[in-house]
Design an enzyme around this catalytic site. Structure first.
Site, mmCIF file in Angstrom:
data_model
loop_
_atom_site.group_PDB
_atom_site.id
_atom_site.type_symbol
_atom_site.label_atom_id
_atom_site.label_comp_id
_atom_site.label_asym_id
_atom_site.label_seq_id
_atom_site.Cartn_x
_atom_site.Cartn_y
_atom_site.Cartn_z
ATOM 1 N N TYR A 183 -1.391 -0.274 -10.268
ATOM 2 C CA TYR A 183 -1.682 -1.602 -9.714
ATOM 3 C C TYR A 183 -3.119 -2.012 -9.999
ATOM 4 O O TYR A 183 -3.907 -1.212 -10.468
ATOM 5 C CB TYR A 183 -1.430 -1.620 -8.204
ATOM 6 C CG TYR A 183 -1.982 -0.426 -7.441
ATOM 7 C CD1 TYR A 183 -3.317 -0.396 -7.019
ATOM 8 C CD2 TYR A 183 -1.178 0.679 -7.148
ATOM 9 C CE1 TYR A 183 -3.823 0.695 -6.326
ATOM 10 C CE2 TYR A 183 -1.677 1.775 -6.451
ATOM 11 C CZ TYR A 183 -2.996 1.779 -6.041
ATOM 12 O OH TYR A 183 -3.503 2.856 -5.353
ATOM 13 N N CYS A 200 -0.006 7.455 -10.726
ATOM 14 C CA CYS A 200 -0.295 6.430 -9.722
ATOM 15 C C CYS A 200 -1.780 6.086 -9.710
ATOM 16 O O CYS A 200 -2.637 6.975 -9.762
ATOM 17 C CB CYS A 200 0.122 6.923 -8.330
ATOM 18 S SG CYS A 200 0.049 5.617 -7.079
ATOM 19 N N TYR A 229 0.852 -1.198 0.000
ATOM 20 C CA TYR A 229 0.000 0.000 0.000
ATOM 21 C C TYR A 229 0.885 1.245 0.000
ATOM 22 O O TYR A 229 1.832 1.334 0.793
ATOM 23 C CB TYR A 229 -0.938 0.009 1.227
ATOM 24 C CG TYR A 229 -1.959 -1.099 1.114
ATOM 25 C CD1 TYR A 229 -3.169 -0.901 0.456
ATOM 26 C CD2 TYR A 229 -1.676 -2.373 1.602
ATOM 27 C CE1 TYR A 229 -4.080 -1.938 0.293
ATOM 28 C CE2 TYR A 229 -2.576 -3.422 1.445
ATOM 29 C CZ TYR A 229 -3.779 -3.190 0.785
ATOM 30 O OH TYR A 229 -4.669 -4.230 0.612
ATOM 31 N N SER A 230 0.563 2.188 -0.881
ATOM 32 C CA SER A 230 1.307 3.452 -0.929
ATOM 33 C C SER A 230 1.049 4.216 0.357
ATOM 34 O O SER A 230 -0.092 4.311 0.811
ATOM 35 C CB SER A 230 0.823 4.325 -2.085
ATOM 36 O OG SER A 230 0.851 3.628 -3.290
ATOM 37 N N GLU A 276 3.624 4.210 -10.921
ATOM 38 C CA GLU A 276 3.292 3.121 -10.007
ATOM 39 C C GLU A 276 1.802 2.828 -10.158
ATOM 40 O O GLU A 276 0.957 3.561 -9.630
ATOM 41 C CB GLU A 276 3.618 3.508 -8.569
ATOM 42 C CG GLU A 276 3.593 2.308 -7.633
ATOM 43 C CD GLU A 276 4.508 2.528 -6.435
ATOM 44 O OE1 GLU A 276 5.693 2.166 -6.499
ATOM 45 O OE2 GLU A 276 4.007 3.098 -5.448
HETATM 46 P P1 FAD Z 1 -7.267 -10.097 -2.900
HETATM 47 O O1 FAD Z 1 -8.034 -10.911 -1.955
HETATM 48 O O2 FAD Z 1 -5.815 -10.344 -3.015
HETATM 49 O O3 FAD Z 1 -7.942 -10.194 -4.304
HETATM 50 C C1 FAD Z 1 -7.297 -9.696 -5.431
HETATM 51 C C2 FAD Z 1 -7.566 -10.666 -6.537
HETATM 52 O O4 FAD Z 1 -8.951 -10.659 -6.803
HETATM 53 C C3 FAD Z 1 -6.910 -10.282 -7.841
HETATM 54 O O5 FAD Z 1 -5.609 -10.721 -7.905
HETATM 55 C C4 FAD Z 1 -7.823 -10.972 -8.823
HETATM 56 O O6 FAD Z 1 -7.476 -12.316 -8.949
HETATM 57 C C5 FAD Z 1 -9.166 -10.896 -8.172
HETATM 58 N N1 FAD Z 1 -9.957 -9.801 -8.724
HETATM 59 C C6 FAD Z 1 -9.853 -8.493 -8.407
HETATM 60 N N2 FAD Z 1 -10.751 -7.769 -9.102
HETATM 61 C C7 FAD Z 1 -11.427 -8.650 -9.857
HETATM 62 C C8 FAD Z 1 -12.491 -8.523 -10.794
HETATM 63 N N3 FAD Z 1 -13.032 -7.336 -11.074
HETATM 64 N N4 FAD Z 1 -12.938 -9.642 -11.402
HETATM 65 C C9 FAD Z 1 -12.409 -10.832 -11.127
HETATM 66 N N5 FAD Z 1 -11.417 -11.030 -10.236
HETATM 67 C C10 FAD Z 1 -10.929 -9.946 -9.622
HETATM 68 N N6 FAD Z 1 -4.513 -0.443 -2.830
HETATM 69 C C11 FAD Z 1 -5.154 0.534 -2.147
HETATM 70 O O7 FAD Z 1 -6.333 0.416 -1.823
HETATM 71 N N7 FAD Z 1 -4.479 1.683 -1.770
HETATM 72 C C12 FAD Z 1 -3.172 1.881 -2.078
HETATM 73 O O8 FAD Z 1 -2.602 2.942 -1.736
HETATM 74 C C13 FAD Z 1 -2.483 0.854 -2.788
HETATM 75 N N8 FAD Z 1 -1.174 0.994 -3.098
HETATM 76 C C14 FAD Z 1 -0.540 0.011 -3.780
HETATM 77 C C15 FAD Z 1 0.810 0.190 -4.082
HETATM 78 C C16 FAD Z 1 1.488 -0.787 -4.785
HETATM 79 C C17 FAD Z 1 2.962 -0.569 -5.114
HETATM 80 C C18 FAD Z 1 0.801 -1.961 -5.193
HETATM 81 C C19 FAD Z 1 1.522 -3.038 -5.969
HETATM 82 C C20 FAD Z 1 -0.513 -2.146 -4.880
HETATM 83 C C21 FAD Z 1 -1.216 -1.173 -4.159
HETATM 84 N N9 FAD Z 1 -2.554 -1.347 -3.817
HETATM 85 C C22 FAD Z 1 -3.205 -0.329 -3.144
HETATM 86 C C23 FAD Z 1 -3.301 -2.594 -4.121
HETATM 87 C C24 FAD Z 1 -3.190 -3.569 -2.919
HETATM 88 O O9 FAD Z 1 -1.852 -4.027 -2.815
HETATM 89 C C25 FAD Z 1 -4.066 -4.813 -3.061
HETATM 90 O O10 FAD Z 1 -3.779 -5.425 -4.295
HETATM 91 C C26 FAD Z 1 -5.549 -4.523 -2.996
HETATM 92 O O11 FAD Z 1 -5.891 -3.928 -1.771
HETATM 93 C C27 FAD Z 1 -6.333 -5.853 -3.133
HETATM 94 O O12 FAD Z 1 -5.887 -6.738 -2.182
HETATM 95 P P2 FAD Z 1 -6.895 -7.714 -1.428
HETATM 96 O O13 FAD Z 1 -6.111 -8.590 -0.537
HETATM 97 O O14 FAD Z 1 -7.992 -6.947 -0.827
HETATM 98 O O15 FAD Z 1 -7.502 -8.543 -2.636
#
Ligand code: FAD
Length: 401
Positions: free
Chosen positions: A401, A359, A181-182, A399
């Site tokens: 994601y 971003c 998370y940023s 950046e």
């Molecule tokens: P997970 O349970 O991991 O689910 C994600 C998975 O769900 C995906 O990989 C995909 O397989 C599936 N999926 C997602 N959308 C769909 C769809 N529409 N249809 C079908 N399948 C789908 N997030 C923020 O909120 N704020 C930030 O500031 C932020 N900064 C980031 C900075 C960086 C450098 C990176 C790499 C990511 C950042 N993210 C940010 C994103 C964050 O890291 C997570 O990826 C995000 O919160 C989702 O994680 P989760 O565990 O909730 O979802």
């Protein structure tokens, strides 16, 4: 319209009196000398000295004359020898093949902290506060969450990210993997006491393509569901791509969609809200912010307050896709705003101390490139090659994601 010559900051600053040297091909000497001072001919190209506050104007004049700018650099970095000016600092054409050294870089500051806490031994922070950022009528849930990090060695710089390990286990009974998370706060934290770090987190919510059921993301649901007092496993910090340059007179162009605002909040708070003895921003910060609806404009009041307080130094341009229309009558996405402002942006990115940061949602870069490409091609410049060089000079930061 912003023009370096009338911006309160630039006009009153040292940069207002700086001279830059354009190396131009395709212009006859008489055309080049027409309105400028000190042109020097060398093989096939002309060198034109241009005061900082005439840079855009001069670019347009050169384009009108059919000339092509192949490099720009500050004149003080160009020692004159035998009537020739040595090309070095600043952006150079790919064609020239000369190695370049940028005037300013988002340089790795001394001691950029990285991986102070690893996944095997994370820092245990505590949630201090959590606040909903989406107002009534908006889409989804985005929360500003602040953590206490005062008990360890965790510290960070604006533009870095931290890793979060959500509580619980995955479907195989293994601990969840980290998600990045940023960081949305400055290095000093929201309370300016060096004891906190804040995030801006959207709860991921989508329909399962297989079952059609609503699915919530693991880590984003964990973070947006935290209550004050809850423990959180934190790793990092990580990332050197999105660091701010030290230059207090830089132009910082920011393009954000949704939670992509997080690092830019940190930049803007550092520039305008904190009174840092080591960083007094006097440049131009221009934020393009794309959201679906007005109630989804994260940190809206604070951003607009900054704009009111610092009209010469901070520009704010929204793209509200479900409410505003673009020139063709379609939805207003961030790329449409980039296209509307492309000529001005093109003028700005050519300044050696301009940094552009993107971003947010993956995929937002395509439209931005289209807009920049349309603008640069008017001046006979190929955007892809130019952008490659900007990236090499650490002045184009992405950046997504
Ligand atoms: P997970 O349970 O991991 O689910 C994600 C998975 O769900 C995906 O990989 C995909 O397989 C599936 N999926 C997602 N959308 C769909 C769809 N529409 N249809 C079908 N399948 C789908 N997030 C923020 O909120 N704020 C930030 O500031 C932020 N900064 C980031 C900075 C960086 C450098 C990176 C790499 C990511 C950042 N993210 C940010 C994103 C964050 O890291 C997570 O990826 C995000 O919160 C989702 O994680 P989760 O565990 O909730 O979802």
């Amino acid at each position: 319209m912003y023009s370096p010559s009338i911006s309160g900051v630039a006009a009153n600053s040292e940069s207002g009196s700086r001279i830059f040297v354009y190396e131009v091909e395709g212009m006859r000497q008489s055309q080049a000398t027409d309105q400028t001072s000190n042109p020097i001919r060398r093989s096939g190209s002309v060198l034109i000295s241009v005061p900082y506050d005439r840079m855009n104007q001069e670019m347009r004049r050169i384009a009108r004359m059919g000339g092509k700018i192949i490099s720009i650099r500050p004149s003080n970095s160009a020692p004159e020898t035998n009537g020739k000016v040595a090309p070095e600092a600043g952006l150079q054409s790919q064609k020239s093949g000369e190695k370049t050294k940028p005037m300013t870089q988002a340089k790795e500051k001394v001691q950029v902290p990285v991986n102070l806490y690893k996944p095997a031994n994370p820092y245990i922070g505590k949630c201090i506060s959590t606040e909903e950022l989406v107002r009534e009528g908006g889409e989804g849930t985005v929360r500003h969450v602040k953590f206490d990090i005062s008990g360890g060695k965790l510290h960070y710089l604006e533009g870095q990210s931290i890793g979060i390990i959500p509580d619980g286990t995955d479907k195989n009974g293994k601990p969840h993997k980290i998600r990045l998370y940023s960081i949305a706060s400055t290095r000093h934290g929201d309370d300016v006491d060096d004891k906190t770090v804040s995030l801006c987190v959207r709860r991921l919510e989508y329909k399962s393509p297989e079952t059609g059921e609503k699915v919530f993301g693991v880590c984003s649901t964990f973070l947006t569901g935290l209550q004050p007092g809850d423990d959180v496993k934190i790793t990092g910090p990580v990332g050197k791509e999105m660091l701010l340059p030290d230059d207090e007179e830089a132009t910082i162009i920011m393009m954000a969609t949704g939670t992509g605002i997080a690092p830019f909040r940190a930049y803007l708070w550092r520039m305008f809200k904190e009174n840092n003895p080591d960083y007094k921003f006097r440049g131009l910060a221009w934020l393009f912010f794309g959201v679906a609806y007005t109630p989804n404009i994260l940190y809206k009041e604070e951003l607009e307050q900054l704009q009111r307080e610092f009209p010469d130094n901070f520009r704010l341009t929204y793209a509200i896709s479900r409410e505003q229309k673009n020139a063709e009558g379609g939805k207003m996405y961030i790329q449409n705003r980039i296209q509307e402002n492309a000529d001005e942006l093109w003028g700005l990115v050519q300044k050696p101390n301009t940094h552009t940061y993107i971003c947010g949602l993956k995929g937002m870069e395509g439209g931005i490139d289209e807009g920049m490409s349309a603008a640069s091609s008017k001046f006979g410049v190929d955007w892809a090659g130019y952008q490659k060089q900007l990236k090499k000079e650490h002045r184009w930061h992405v950046e997504t994601y």
